[in-house]
Design an enzyme around this catalytic site. Structure first.
Site, short mmCIF file in Angstrom:
data_model
loop_
_atom_site.label_atom_id
_atom_site.label_comp_id
_atom_site.label_asym_id
_atom_site.label_seq_id
_atom_site.Cartn_x
_atom_site.Cartn_y
_atom_site.Cartn_z
CG HIS A 15 -8.36 5.70 1.65
ND1 HIS A 15 -7.32 5.01 1.40
CD2 HIS A 15 -8.46 6.48 0.45
CE1 HIS A 15 -6.94 5.29 0.08
NE2 HIS A 15 -7.60 6.10 -0.39
CD GLU A 72 -9.98 0.90 4.60
OE1 GLU A 72 -10.19 -0.07 3.89
OE2 GLU A 72 -9.76 1.95 4.21
CB CYS A 125 -3.03 2.28 1.23
SG CYS A 125 -3.59 4.07 1.78
CB CYS A 175 -5.90 3.28 5.99
SG CYS A 175 -6.51 4.17 4.90
#
Length: 367
Positions: A93, A95, A127, A134
Protein backbone atom coordinates in the site's frame (compact mmCIF):
# COMPACT_ATOMS: atom_id res chain seq x y z
CA UNK A 1 21.09 6.69 7.13
CA UNK A 2 20.91 4.15 4.29
CA UNK A 3 17.81 5.06 2.21
CA UNK A 4 15.55 2.36 0.81
CA UNK A 5 14.56 4.41 -2.23
CA UNK A 6 16.11 5.80 -5.40
CA UNK A 7 14.98 9.17 -6.80
CA UNK A 8 15.39 10.43 -10.34
CA UNK A 9 14.84 13.86 -11.87
CA UNK A 10 11.96 14.03 -14.37
CA UNK A 11 10.54 16.77 -16.59
CA UNK A 12 8.07 18.17 -14.05
CA UNK A 13 9.35 16.81 -10.74
CA UNK A 14 10.92 13.55 -9.64
CA UNK A 15 10.08 9.86 -9.92
CA UNK A 16 10.99 7.54 -7.06
CA UNK A 17 11.53 3.83 -6.63
CA UNK A 18 10.38 3.38 -3.01
CA UNK A 19 12.52 0.23 -2.75
CA UNK A 20 15.78 0.26 -4.67
CA UNK A 21 15.41 -3.41 -5.64
CA UNK A 22 12.12 -2.85 -7.54
CA UNK A 23 12.19 -3.48 -11.28
CA UNK A 24 9.74 -3.10 -14.15
CA UNK A 25 7.00 -5.65 -13.67
CA UNK A 26 4.25 -6.99 -15.91
CA UNK A 27 2.16 -7.56 -12.76
CA UNK A 28 2.12 -3.85 -11.85
CA UNK A 29 1.65 -1.02 -14.33
CA UNK A 30 3.25 1.53 -11.97
CA UNK A 31 6.44 -0.38 -11.17
CA UNK A 32 9.04 0.59 -10.32
CA UNK A 33 8.25 4.30 -9.88
CA UNK A 34 5.46 4.34 -7.30
CA UNK A 35 6.22 7.79 -5.84
CA UNK A 36 6.06 10.92 -8.00
CA UNK A 37 6.63 14.49 -6.87
CA UNK A 38 5.80 17.97 -8.16
CA UNK A 39 3.72 18.15 -11.33
CA UNK A 40 4.68 14.54 -12.06
CA UNK A 41 2.18 13.63 -9.33
CA UNK A 42 -0.84 14.62 -11.44
CA UNK A 43 -3.08 11.78 -12.68
CA UNK A 44 -5.69 11.67 -15.47
CA UNK A 45 -9.27 12.48 -14.47
CA UNK A 46 -10.45 8.98 -15.42
CA UNK A 47 -7.95 7.41 -13.02
CA UNK A 48 -8.96 9.83 -10.27
CA UNK A 49 -12.64 8.99 -10.79
CA UNK A 50 -12.05 5.23 -10.79
CA UNK A 51 -9.88 5.17 -7.65
CA UNK A 52 -11.39 7.99 -5.56
CA UNK A 53 -15.01 7.65 -6.70
CA UNK A 54 -15.54 11.31 -7.57
CA UNK A 55 -18.05 12.74 -8.34
CA UNK A 56 -20.51 9.81 -8.32
CA UNK A 57 -19.50 7.98 -5.15
CA UNK A 58 -17.44 4.89 -4.22
CA UNK A 59 -16.68 2.32 -6.92
CA UNK A 60 -16.60 -1.40 -6.18
CA UNK A 61 -14.54 -3.52 -6.13
CA UNK A 62 -11.47 -1.41 -5.36
CA UNK A 63 -8.08 -3.03 -5.94
CA UNK A 64 -5.81 -0.02 -6.53
CA UNK A 65 -4.82 2.46 -3.82
CA UNK A 66 -3.60 5.99 -4.45
CA UNK A 67 -2.43 8.58 -1.91
CA UNK A 68 -1.70 12.22 -2.68
CA UNK A 69 0.39 14.11 -0.13
CA UNK A 70 1.60 17.57 0.82
CA UNK A 71 4.61 18.36 3.01
CA UNK A 72 4.30 21.78 4.66
CA UNK A 73 6.11 24.04 7.12
CA UNK A 74 4.60 25.17 10.42
CA UNK A 75 3.39 28.35 8.68
CA UNK A 76 1.57 26.33 6.01
CA UNK A 77 4.03 26.92 3.15
CA UNK A 78 4.22 24.01 0.72
CA UNK A 79 7.57 22.21 0.64
CA UNK A 80 6.59 19.38 -1.68
CA UNK A 81 3.54 17.69 -3.16
CA UNK A 82 3.40 14.20 -4.61
CA UNK A 83 1.61 10.90 -4.79
CA UNK A 84 2.26 7.26 -3.98
CA UNK A 85 0.51 4.39 -5.73
CA UNK A 86 0.02 0.83 -4.53
CA UNK A 87 2.08 -2.00 -6.00
CA UNK A 88 -0.18 -4.79 -7.22
CA UNK A 89 2.81 -7.01 -7.98
CA UNK A 90 4.18 -6.92 -4.42
CA UNK A 91 0.83 -6.15 -2.70
CA UNK A 92 2.13 -3.00 -1.01
CA UNK A 93 0.00 0.00 0.00
CA UNK A 94 1.10 3.62 -0.54
CA UNK A 95 1.23 4.48 3.20
CA UNK A 96 3.49 1.50 3.81
CA UNK A 97 5.97 2.83 1.24
CA UNK A 98 5.89 6.45 2.43
CA UNK A 99 6.29 5.80 6.17
CA UNK A 100 8.83 2.98 5.96
CA UNK A 101 11.83 3.40 8.25
CA UNK A 102 14.63 4.89 6.12
CA UNK A 103 11.97 5.44 3.46
CA UNK A 104 10.93 8.54 1.56
CA UNK A 105 9.25 10.58 4.32
CA UNK A 106 11.89 9.60 6.86
CA UNK A 107 14.60 10.89 4.54
CA UNK A 108 12.64 14.03 3.58
CA UNK A 109 12.26 15.19 7.18
CA UNK A 110 15.79 14.13 8.08
CA UNK A 111 17.10 16.40 5.30
CA UNK A 112 14.61 19.25 5.81
CA UNK A 113 13.79 19.99 9.44
CA UNK A 114 11.40 22.74 8.30
CA UNK A 115 8.75 20.14 7.46
CA UNK A 116 6.22 20.18 10.29
CA UNK A 117 2.99 18.93 8.72
CA UNK A 118 2.10 16.01 6.44
CA UNK A 119 -1.30 15.92 4.73
CA UNK A 120 -2.48 12.70 3.08
CA UNK A 121 -5.41 12.48 0.67
CA UNK A 122 -5.98 8.75 0.28
CA UNK A 123 -8.43 6.69 -1.70
CA UNK A 124 -8.71 4.39 1.34
CA UNK A 125 -8.22 4.75 5.07
CA UNK A 126 -4.95 3.20 6.29
CA UNK A 127 -5.00 -0.43 7.43
CA UNK A 128 -2.79 -2.56 9.64
CA UNK A 129 -3.07 -5.94 7.97
CA UNK A 130 -0.11 -8.28 8.01
CA UNK A 131 1.12 -7.63 4.46
CA UNK A 132 1.04 -3.85 4.85
CA UNK A 133 1.30 -2.64 8.49
CA UNK A 134 0.53 0.91 7.32
CA UNK A 135 -0.72 2.16 10.69
CA UNK A 136 2.14 0.57 12.64
CA UNK A 137 4.63 2.35 10.37
CA UNK A 138 2.75 5.65 10.72
CA UNK A 139 2.63 5.28 14.51
CA UNK A 140 6.37 4.57 14.77
CA UNK A 141 7.15 7.44 12.40
CA UNK A 142 5.17 9.90 14.54
CA UNK A 143 6.84 8.68 17.72
CA UNK A 144 10.20 9.31 16.03
CA UNK A 145 9.10 12.81 14.90
CA UNK A 146 6.87 14.18 17.70
CA UNK A 147 6.99 17.73 16.27
CA UNK A 148 5.39 16.60 12.98
CA UNK A 149 1.61 16.54 12.64
CA UNK A 150 -0.31 14.25 10.30
CA UNK A 151 -3.72 14.91 8.73
CA UNK A 152 -5.30 11.97 6.90
CA UNK A 153 -8.23 12.49 4.55
CA UNK A 154 -9.75 9.41 2.90
CA UNK A 155 -12.37 8.67 0.24
CA UNK A 156 -13.62 5.40 1.72
CA UNK A 157 -12.93 3.16 4.71
CA UNK A 158 -10.81 0.09 4.01
CA UNK A 159 -11.80 -3.32 5.42
CA UNK A 160 -13.56 -2.04 8.53
CA UNK A 161 -16.87 -3.81 7.89
CA UNK A 162 -17.63 -6.98 9.84
CA UNK A 163 -17.51 -9.25 6.77
CA UNK A 164 -13.76 -8.71 6.38
CA UNK A 165 -11.61 -11.04 8.54
CA UNK A 166 -9.19 -8.23 9.50
CA UNK A 167 -11.90 -5.65 10.29
CA UNK A 168 -11.49 -5.83 14.08
CA UNK A 169 -7.72 -5.50 13.72
CA UNK A 170 -8.06 -2.48 11.40
CA UNK A 171 -10.59 -0.74 13.63
CA UNK A 172 -8.42 -1.19 16.73
CA UNK A 173 -5.38 0.13 14.83
CA UNK A 174 -7.36 3.19 13.69
CA UNK A 175 -8.33 3.85 17.33
CA UNK A 176 -4.68 3.63 18.38
CA UNK A 177 -3.61 6.03 15.63
CA UNK A 178 -6.40 8.46 16.54
CA UNK A 179 -5.25 8.36 20.17
CA UNK A 180 -2.32 10.56 19.08
CA UNK A 181 -4.76 13.47 18.59
CA UNK A 182 -4.07 16.37 18.05
CA UNK A 183 -0.85 15.22 16.40
CA UNK A 184 -3.01 13.04 14.13
CA UNK A 185 -6.44 13.69 12.60
CA UNK A 186 -8.54 11.22 10.58
CA UNK A 187 -11.29 12.70 8.40
CA UNK A 188 -13.23 11.92 5.22
CA UNK A 189 -12.57 13.93 2.09
CA UNK A 190 -15.49 16.34 1.79
CA UNK A 191 -16.63 19.73 0.49
CA UNK A 192 -13.94 21.99 -0.91
CA UNK A 193 -11.18 19.39 -0.39
CA UNK A 194 -12.46 17.61 -3.49
CA UNK A 195 -11.97 20.77 -5.54
CA UNK A 196 -8.50 21.26 -4.10
CA UNK A 197 -7.56 17.74 -5.21
CA UNK A 198 -8.86 18.41 -8.71
CA UNK A 199 -6.87 21.63 -8.88
CA UNK A 200 -3.59 20.32 -7.47
CA UNK A 201 -3.39 16.65 -8.46
CA UNK A 202 -5.55 15.98 -11.54
CA UNK A 203 -4.26 16.79 -15.02
CA UNK A 204 -6.29 18.78 -17.52
CA UNK A 205 -8.33 20.61 -14.87
CA UNK A 206 -8.54 24.39 -14.95
CA UNK A 207 -10.97 27.24 -14.36
CA UNK A 208 -14.60 26.33 -13.74
CA UNK A 209 -13.97 22.63 -14.42
CA UNK A 210 -12.25 22.42 -11.03
CA UNK A 211 -15.44 23.50 -9.27
CA UNK A 212 -17.74 20.90 -10.74
CA UNK A 213 -20.66 20.04 -8.43
CA UNK A 214 -20.37 17.26 -5.88
CA UNK A 215 -23.11 14.77 -6.68
CA UNK A 216 -25.53 13.38 -4.14
CA UNK A 217 -24.01 9.91 -4.02
CA UNK A 218 -20.57 11.32 -3.24
CA UNK A 219 -21.91 13.74 -0.62
CA UNK A 220 -23.82 10.97 1.17
CA UNK A 221 -20.77 8.69 1.09
CA UNK A 222 -18.66 11.46 2.67
CA UNK A 223 -21.20 11.95 5.44
CA UNK A 224 -21.39 8.20 6.03
CA UNK A 225 -17.58 8.08 6.29
CA UNK A 226 -17.63 10.88 8.87
CA UNK A 227 -20.15 8.99 11.00
CA UNK A 228 -18.22 5.71 10.75
CA UNK A 229 -14.78 7.12 11.60
CA UNK A 230 -16.27 8.93 14.58
CA UNK A 231 -17.88 5.67 15.74
CA UNK A 232 -14.60 3.77 15.34
CA UNK A 233 -12.19 6.25 16.95
CA UNK A 234 -14.39 8.31 19.26
CA UNK A 235 -12.84 11.49 17.80
CA UNK A 236 -15.02 13.89 15.81
CA UNK A 237 -13.51 14.37 12.32
CA UNK A 238 -13.25 17.52 10.24
CA UNK A 239 -16.18 17.34 7.85
CA UNK A 240 -18.06 19.73 5.56
CA UNK A 241 -21.67 18.61 5.24
CA UNK A 242 -22.81 20.23 2.01
CA UNK A 243 -26.30 18.69 1.84
CA UNK A 244 -28.16 20.99 4.28
CA UNK A 245 -26.51 24.17 2.96
CA UNK A 246 -28.85 24.73 0.01
CA UNK A 247 -31.44 27.42 0.15
CA UNK A 248 -34.96 26.20 0.84
CA UNK A 249 -36.35 26.82 -2.63
CA UNK A 250 -33.29 25.23 -4.26
CA UNK A 251 -33.62 22.27 -1.94
CA UNK A 252 -37.22 21.72 -3.01
CA UNK A 253 -36.22 21.76 -6.69
CA UNK A 254 -33.33 19.40 -6.07
CA UNK A 255 -35.49 17.05 -4.01
CA UNK A 256 -38.08 16.93 -6.77
CA UNK A 257 -35.39 16.10 -9.32
CA UNK A 258 -34.07 13.30 -7.12
CA UNK A 259 -37.29 11.31 -6.81
CA UNK A 260 -37.52 7.83 -8.26
CA UNK A 261 -33.84 6.89 -8.15
CA UNK A 262 -31.79 4.58 -5.92
CA UNK A 263 -28.41 4.63 -4.24
CA UNK A 264 -27.71 0.89 -4.51
CA UNK A 265 -24.63 1.42 -6.67
CA UNK A 266 -23.16 3.75 -4.03
CA UNK A 267 -24.00 1.70 -0.94
CA UNK A 268 -24.49 -1.88 -2.22
CA UNK A 269 -25.74 -3.23 1.10
CA UNK A 270 -27.71 -0.25 2.38
CA UNK A 271 -29.45 2.98 1.40
CA UNK A 272 -30.02 6.22 3.26
CA UNK A 273 -32.52 9.03 3.54
CA UNK A 274 -31.81 12.64 4.45
CA UNK A 275 -34.24 13.78 7.15
CA UNK A 276 -33.47 16.84 9.28
CA UNK A 277 -29.77 16.52 8.54
CA UNK A 278 -29.59 12.83 9.56
CA UNK A 279 -29.14 9.64 7.55
CA UNK A 280 -32.16 7.37 7.58
CA UNK A 281 -32.91 4.10 5.73
CA UNK A 282 -34.71 3.79 2.39
CA UNK A 283 -33.55 6.73 0.29
CA UNK A 284 -34.60 7.16 -3.32
CA UNK A 285 -31.99 9.59 -4.70
CA UNK A 286 -29.95 9.63 -7.87
CA UNK A 287 -26.19 9.89 -7.20
CA UNK A 288 -25.85 11.55 -10.61
CA UNK A 289 -27.88 14.62 -9.59
CA UNK A 290 -25.65 17.48 -8.42
CA UNK A 291 -25.99 18.84 -4.92
CA UNK A 292 -26.70 22.59 -4.81
CA UNK A 293 -24.46 24.11 -2.19
CA UNK A 294 -22.25 27.04 -1.25
CA UNK A 295 -18.57 26.37 -1.98
CA UNK A 296 -16.39 26.17 1.11
CA UNK A 297 -12.84 27.33 0.27
CA UNK A 298 -10.14 24.83 1.10
CA UNK A 299 -8.16 27.51 2.90
CA UNK A 300 -10.81 27.52 5.66
CA UNK A 301 -9.55 24.24 7.09
CA UNK A 302 -9.05 24.33 10.87
CA UNK A 303 -5.60 25.45 12.09
CA UNK A 304 -2.93 22.85 12.77
CA UNK A 305 -2.04 22.31 16.42
CA UNK A 306 1.20 20.66 17.47
CA UNK A 307 0.93 21.41 21.19
CA UNK A 308 -2.03 21.02 23.53
CA UNK A 309 -5.28 22.05 21.88
CA UNK A 310 -7.71 23.96 24.14
CA UNK A 311 -10.61 22.70 21.99
CA UNK A 312 -9.90 19.01 22.52
CA UNK A 313 -13.08 16.97 21.92
CA UNK A 314 -14.76 15.63 25.01
CA UNK A 315 -15.35 12.17 23.65
CA UNK A 316 -11.76 11.36 22.70
CA UNK A 317 -10.71 7.77 23.38
CA UNK A 318 -7.12 7.36 24.56
CA UNK A 319 -5.37 4.08 23.76
CA UNK A 320 -1.89 3.78 25.22
CA UNK A 321 -0.82 0.64 23.36
CA UNK A 322 -0.90 -0.44 19.77
CA UNK A 323 -2.35 -3.89 19.05
CA UNK A 324 0.18 -6.70 19.50
CA UNK A 325 1.70 -7.67 16.14
CA UNK A 326 2.39 -11.36 15.85
CA UNK A 327 3.03 -11.64 12.12
CA UNK A 328 6.45 -12.42 10.70
CA UNK A 329 6.38 -9.44 8.37
CA UNK A 330 6.38 -7.01 11.26
CA UNK A 331 9.34 -8.34 13.22
CA UNK A 332 11.59 -5.53 12.03
CA UNK A 333 9.23 -2.74 12.98
CA UNK A 334 9.73 -0.63 16.08
CA UNK A 335 6.50 -1.01 18.00
CA UNK A 336 5.03 1.54 20.37
CA UNK A 337 5.89 0.97 24.03
CA UNK A 338 3.94 -1.84 25.66
CA UNK A 339 2.41 -1.46 29.11
CA UNK A 340 4.53 -2.46 32.09
CA UNK A 341 3.58 -5.75 33.78
CA UNK A 342 1.72 -5.30 37.05
CA UNK A 343 2.12 -7.54 40.05
CA UNK A 344 -1.09 -7.90 42.02
CA UNK A 345 -0.79 -8.36 45.79
CA UNK A 346 -3.87 -9.30 47.79
CA UNK A 347 -3.85 -8.18 51.42
CA UNK A 348 -5.94 -10.49 53.57
CA UNK A 349 -7.25 -9.94 57.05
CA UNK A 350 -4.98 -12.70 58.41
CA UNK A 351 -1.91 -11.05 56.90
CA UNK A 352 -2.85 -7.66 58.39
CA UNK A 353 -3.48 -9.08 61.88
CA UNK A 354 -0.17 -10.98 61.92
CA UNK A 355 1.63 -7.78 60.91
CA UNK A 356 0.04 -5.91 63.84
CA UNK A 357 1.11 -8.68 66.26
CA UNK A 358 4.72 -8.44 65.11
CA UNK A 359 4.71 -4.69 65.68
CA UNK A 360 3.40 -5.14 69.26
CA UNK A 361 6.20 -7.66 70.05
CA UNK A 362 8.82 -5.22 68.83
CA UNK A 363 7.43 -2.48 71.09
CA UNK A 364 7.49 -4.79 74.17
CA UNK A 365 11.11 -5.78 73.45
CA UNK A 366 12.15 -2.13 73.45
CA UNK A 367 10.41 -1.52 76.81
Amino acid sequence: MEPLYEEYLANRGTIVKPYYWLRFSLDCSNCPYHIRTGEEARVPYTEFYQIFGFPYGPTYPQTKHLTFYELKTSSGSLVQKGHASSCTGNDTHPESMLFEMNGYFDSAIHNNDGIRHIILYSSNSPCNEANHCCISKMYNFLVMYPDVTLSIYFSQLYHTEAEFPASAWNREALRSLASLWPQVTLSPISGGIWHSLLNNFVSGMSGVTVFQPILTGRALADRHNAYEINAITGVKPYFTNILPQAKENQNIKAQAALEGYHLNNVFPRQSFQVTSGQLQPNLTLDPRVPVIFVLVPFRNLPPIHVGQNPHKPRNIVKHLNMPQISFQETNDLRRPPIGMPVERVEITEQFASSKEADEKKKKKGKN
